[in-house]
Scaffold this motif. Structure first.
Motif, PDB file in Angstrom:
ATOM      1  N   THR A  47     -16.483 -10.765  -8.986  1.00 15.24           N
ATOM      2  CA  THR A  47     -17.732 -10.323  -9.722  1.00 15.24           C
ATOM      3  C   THR A  47     -17.879  -8.923  -9.867  1.00 15.24           C
ATOM      4  N   ARG A  48     -18.329  -8.462 -10.810  1.00 17.08           N
ATOM      5  CA  ARG A  48     -18.612  -6.992 -10.842  1.00 17.08           C
ATOM      6  C   ARG A  48     -19.082  -6.498  -9.661  1.00 17.08           C
ATOM      7  N   LYS A  49     -20.470  -7.102  -9.049  1.00 14.65           N
ATOM      8  CA  LYS A  49     -21.030  -6.776  -7.894  1.00 14.65           C
ATOM      9  C   LYS A  49     -19.951  -6.460  -6.772  1.00 14.65           C
ATOM     10  N   ASN A  50     -19.106  -7.594  -6.301  1.00 17.73           N
ATOM     11  CA  ASN A  50     -18.353  -7.602  -5.163  1.00 17.73           C
ATOM     12  C   ASN A  50     -17.049  -6.979  -5.348  1.00 17.73           C
ATOM     13  N   LEU A  51     -16.861  -6.406  -6.525  1.00 16.89           N
ATOM     14  CA  LEU A  51     -15.613  -5.392  -6.872  1.00 16.89           C
ATOM     15  C   LEU A  51     -16.239  -4.063  -7.019  1.00 16.89           C
ATOM     16  N   ASN A  52     -17.364  -3.978  -7.104  1.00 16.61           N
ATOM     17  CA  ASN A  52     -18.213  -2.556  -7.006  1.00 16.61           C
ATOM     18  C   ASN A  52     -17.701  -1.865  -8.586  1.00 16.61           C
ATOM     19  N   LYS A  60     -18.228 -12.361 -16.856  1.00 15.32           N
ATOM     20  CA  LYS A  60     -18.745 -12.155 -15.713  1.00 15.32           C
ATOM     21  C   LYS A  60     -18.454 -12.679 -14.324  1.00 15.32           C
ATOM     22  N   GLU A  61     -17.461 -13.607 -14.268  1.00 20.86           N
ATOM     23  CA  GLU A  61     -16.712 -13.970 -13.112  1.00 20.86           C
ATOM     24  C   GLU A  61     -15.434 -14.539 -13.345  1.00 20.86           C
ATOM     25  N   ILE A  62     -14.538 -14.225 -12.435  1.00 23.64           N
ATOM     26  CA  ILE A  62     -13.196 -14.560 -12.225  1.00 23.64           C
ATOM     27  C   ILE A  62     -12.944 -15.552 -11.042  1.00 23.64           C
ATOM     28  N   MET A  63     -12.545 -16.680 -11.044  1.00 20.30           N
ATOM     29  CA  MET A  63     -12.417 -17.496  -9.740  1.00 20.30           C
ATOM     30  C   MET A  63     -10.941 -17.898  -9.644  1.00 20.30           C
ATOM     31  N   LEU A  64     -10.471 -17.631  -8.488  1.00 17.28           N
ATOM     32  CA  LEU A  64      -9.138 -18.265  -7.951  1.00 17.28           C
ATOM     33  C   LEU A  64      -9.416 -19.668  -7.334  1.00 17.28           C
ATOM     34  N   LEU A  65      -8.718 -20.545  -7.961  1.00 19.68           N
ATOM     35  CA  LEU A  65      -8.746 -21.960  -7.371  1.00 19.68           C
ATOM     36  C   LEU A  65      -7.443 -22.386  -6.871  1.00 19.68           C
ATOM     37  N   SER A  66      -7.371 -22.743  -5.631  1.00 25.14           N
ATOM     38  CA  SER A  66      -6.154 -23.351  -5.184  1.00 25.14           C
ATOM     39  C   SER A  66      -6.075 -24.913  -5.221  1.00 25.14           C
ATOM     40  N   ILE A  67      -4.731 -25.356  -5.821  1.00 25.41           N
ATOM     41  CA  ILE A  67      -4.854 -26.871  -5.868  1.00 25.41           C
ATOM     42  C   ILE A  67      -3.632 -27.277  -5.133  1.00 25.41           C
ATOM     43  N   THR A  68      -3.803 -28.082  -3.911  1.00 28.96           N
ATOM     44  CA  THR A  68      -2.669 -28.700  -3.192  1.00 28.96           C
ATOM     45  C   THR A  68      -2.178 -29.959  -3.834  1.00 28.96           C
ATOM     46  N   LEU A  69      -1.180 -30.145  -3.859  1.00 29.45           N
ATOM     47  CA  LEU A  69      -0.415 -31.358  -4.438  1.00 29.45           C
ATOM     48  C   LEU A  69      -0.085 -32.319  -3.479  1.00 29.45           C
ATOM     49  N   LYS A  70       0.106 -33.538  -4.082  1.00 29.77           N
ATOM     50  CA  LYS A  70       0.633 -34.783  -2.999  1.00 29.77           C
ATOM     51  C   LYS A  70       2.129 -34.860  -3.472  1.00 29.77           C
ATOM     52  N   LYS A  71       2.305 -34.253  -4.600  1.00 28.85           N
ATOM     53  CA  LYS A  71       3.781 -34.376  -5.215  1.00 28.85           C
ATOM     54  C   LYS A  71       4.048 -33.157  -6.085  1.00 28.85           C
ATOM     55  N   GLN A  72       5.283 -32.476  -6.051  1.00 29.14           N
ATOM     56  CA  GLN A  72       5.637 -31.384  -6.710  1.00 29.14           C
ATOM     57  C   GLN A  72       5.480 -31.561  -8.231  1.00 29.14           C
ATOM     58  N   HIS A  88     -16.147 -20.218 -16.430  1.00 30.17           N
ATOM     59  CA  HIS A  88     -15.619 -19.133 -15.844  1.00 30.17           C
ATOM     60  C   HIS A  88     -14.117 -18.908 -16.094  1.00 30.17           C
ATOM     61  N   GLN A  89     -13.559 -17.748 -16.087  1.00 30.64           N
ATOM     62  CA  GLN A  89     -12.066 -17.497 -16.027  1.00 30.64           C
ATOM     63  C   GLN A  89     -11.681 -18.012 -14.993  1.00 30.64           C
ATOM     64  N   LEU A  90     -10.380 -18.811 -14.998  1.00 23.72           N
ATOM     65  CA  LEU A  90      -9.869 -19.303 -13.769  1.00 23.72           C
ATOM     66  C   LEU A  90      -8.288 -18.999 -13.630  1.00 23.72           C
ATOM     67  N   ILE A  91      -8.126 -18.572 -12.518  1.00 22.69           N
ATOM     68  CA  ILE A  91      -6.532 -18.316 -12.121  1.00 22.69           C
ATOM     69  C   ILE A  91      -6.324 -19.651 -11.113  1.00 22.69           C
ATOM     70  N   PHE A  92      -5.307 -20.277 -10.984  1.00 24.32           N
ATOM     71  CA  PHE A  92      -4.867 -21.309 -10.248  1.00 24.32           C
ATOM     72  C   PHE A  92      -3.768 -21.007  -9.365  1.00 24.32           C
ATOM     73  N   LEU A  93      -3.614 -21.286  -8.257  1.00 25.98           N
ATOM     74  CA  LEU A  93      -2.806 -21.163  -6.966  1.00 25.98           C
ATOM     75  C   LEU A  93      -2.557 -22.673  -6.764  1.00 25.98           C
ATOM     76  N   ASN A 127     -11.120  -1.696 -15.007  1.00 23.53           N
ATOM     77  CA  ASN A 127     -12.307  -0.973 -14.584  1.00 23.53           C
ATOM     78  C   ASN A 127     -13.316  -1.984 -15.087  1.00 23.53           C
ATOM     79  N   THR A 128     -13.145  -2.957 -15.602  1.00 16.12           N
ATOM     80  CA  THR A 128     -13.990  -4.106 -15.914  1.00 16.12           C
ATOM     81  C   THR A 128     -13.320  -5.387 -15.596  1.00 16.12           C
ATOM     82  N   LEU A 129     -14.035  -6.682 -15.708  1.00 18.91           N
ATOM     83  CA  LEU A 129     -13.626  -7.811 -15.228  1.00 18.91           C
ATOM     84  C   LEU A 129     -12.782  -8.216 -16.427  1.00 18.91           C
ATOM     85  N   ASP A 130     -12.977  -7.572 -17.703  1.00 24.96           N
ATOM     86  CA  ASP A 130     -12.123  -8.203 -18.934  1.00 24.96           C
ATOM     87  C   ASP A 130     -10.860  -7.607 -18.800  1.00 24.96           C
TER      88      ASP A 130
END
Length: 210
Positions: A47-52, A60-72, A88-93, A127-130
């Motif tokens: 977020t803007r706040k926790n990234l200063n 307004k927020e970007i999230m990193l979600l990890s998805i652990t798989l049972k099969k590749q 929200h904007q999502l990046i997946f691991l 310099n911005t979340l965008d």
């Protein structure tokens, strides 16, 4: 490595049921959600706040979600469905054993090749979340150095260029296989002619002449 500030860390497990029970999924995709996905974790919230960040933006927020798989070999529509239905904007691991893959949905789903943890890299820049989001998309979706060098282009223009490069690589591979198998000289010549044209198009794009 994924170089995100410590104060963005969340590490909260999200119940799979919260996704496949409430997302508008087909019965087949719900079944794959259960059979393919082991667990989903919200790793980081940016977020803007926790990234200063001094400046605000549309995101307004970007999230990193990890998805652990049972099969590749999983169905990418699972990730696409989560991204499309989340505000929200999502990046997946994506994780399978000791293999990792990054993914992002931007009009369509983009995925990196599978890699080992030491090869994994994702950094924050902007310099911005965008701006940070655009750069995260670049790191995940764009593999061509030529495309990345086009600093004057927007992320959408760069993705369009990368898509064309990917399409040409695929059609070249398909045409080469067809030409190799073709027995009739005339048809084989036609395929080789098309192949040379596709290669010429790729050369023009990757060398910045397009």
């Amino acid at each position: 490595m994924i170089d995100f500030p410590g104060n963005t860390l969340v590490k909260r497990r999200l119940p799979k049921e919260a996704f496949y029970k409430h997302l508008p999924l087909s019965a087949a995709l719900k079944s794959k959600f259960v059979s393919d996905v082991d667990c989903i974790i919200l790793e980081n919230s940016l977020t803007r706040k926790n990234l200063n960040l001094a400046r605000d933006g549309e995101i307004k927020e970007i999230m990193l979600l990890s998805i652990t798989l049972k099969k590749q070999n999983f169905d990418g529509k699972i990730v696409e469905a989560i991204a499309r239905q989340n505000p929200h904007q999502l990046i997946f691991l994506i994780i399978y054993g000791d293999e990792f893959q990054l993914a992002v949905y931007q009009g369509r789903l983009y995925r990196t090749d599978w890699m080992k943890e030491k090869e994994l890299s994702l950094t924050l820049s902007g310099n911005t979340l965008d701006e940070i989001w655009d750069n995260l998309v670049r790191q995940t979706a764009i593999s061509s150095k030529t495309v990345l060098s086009r600093k004057d282009q927007t992320i959408h223009e760069q993705l369009k260029m990368q898509d064309e490069i990917n399409r040409l690589h695929m059609v070249i591979q398909k045409t080469e296989k067809a030409a190799w198998k073709e027995q009739q000289p005339k048809k084989r010549f036609e395929l080789y002619t098309k192949l040379q044209e596709y290669k010429k198009q790729l050369e023009e794009i990757t060398h910045g002449q397009a």
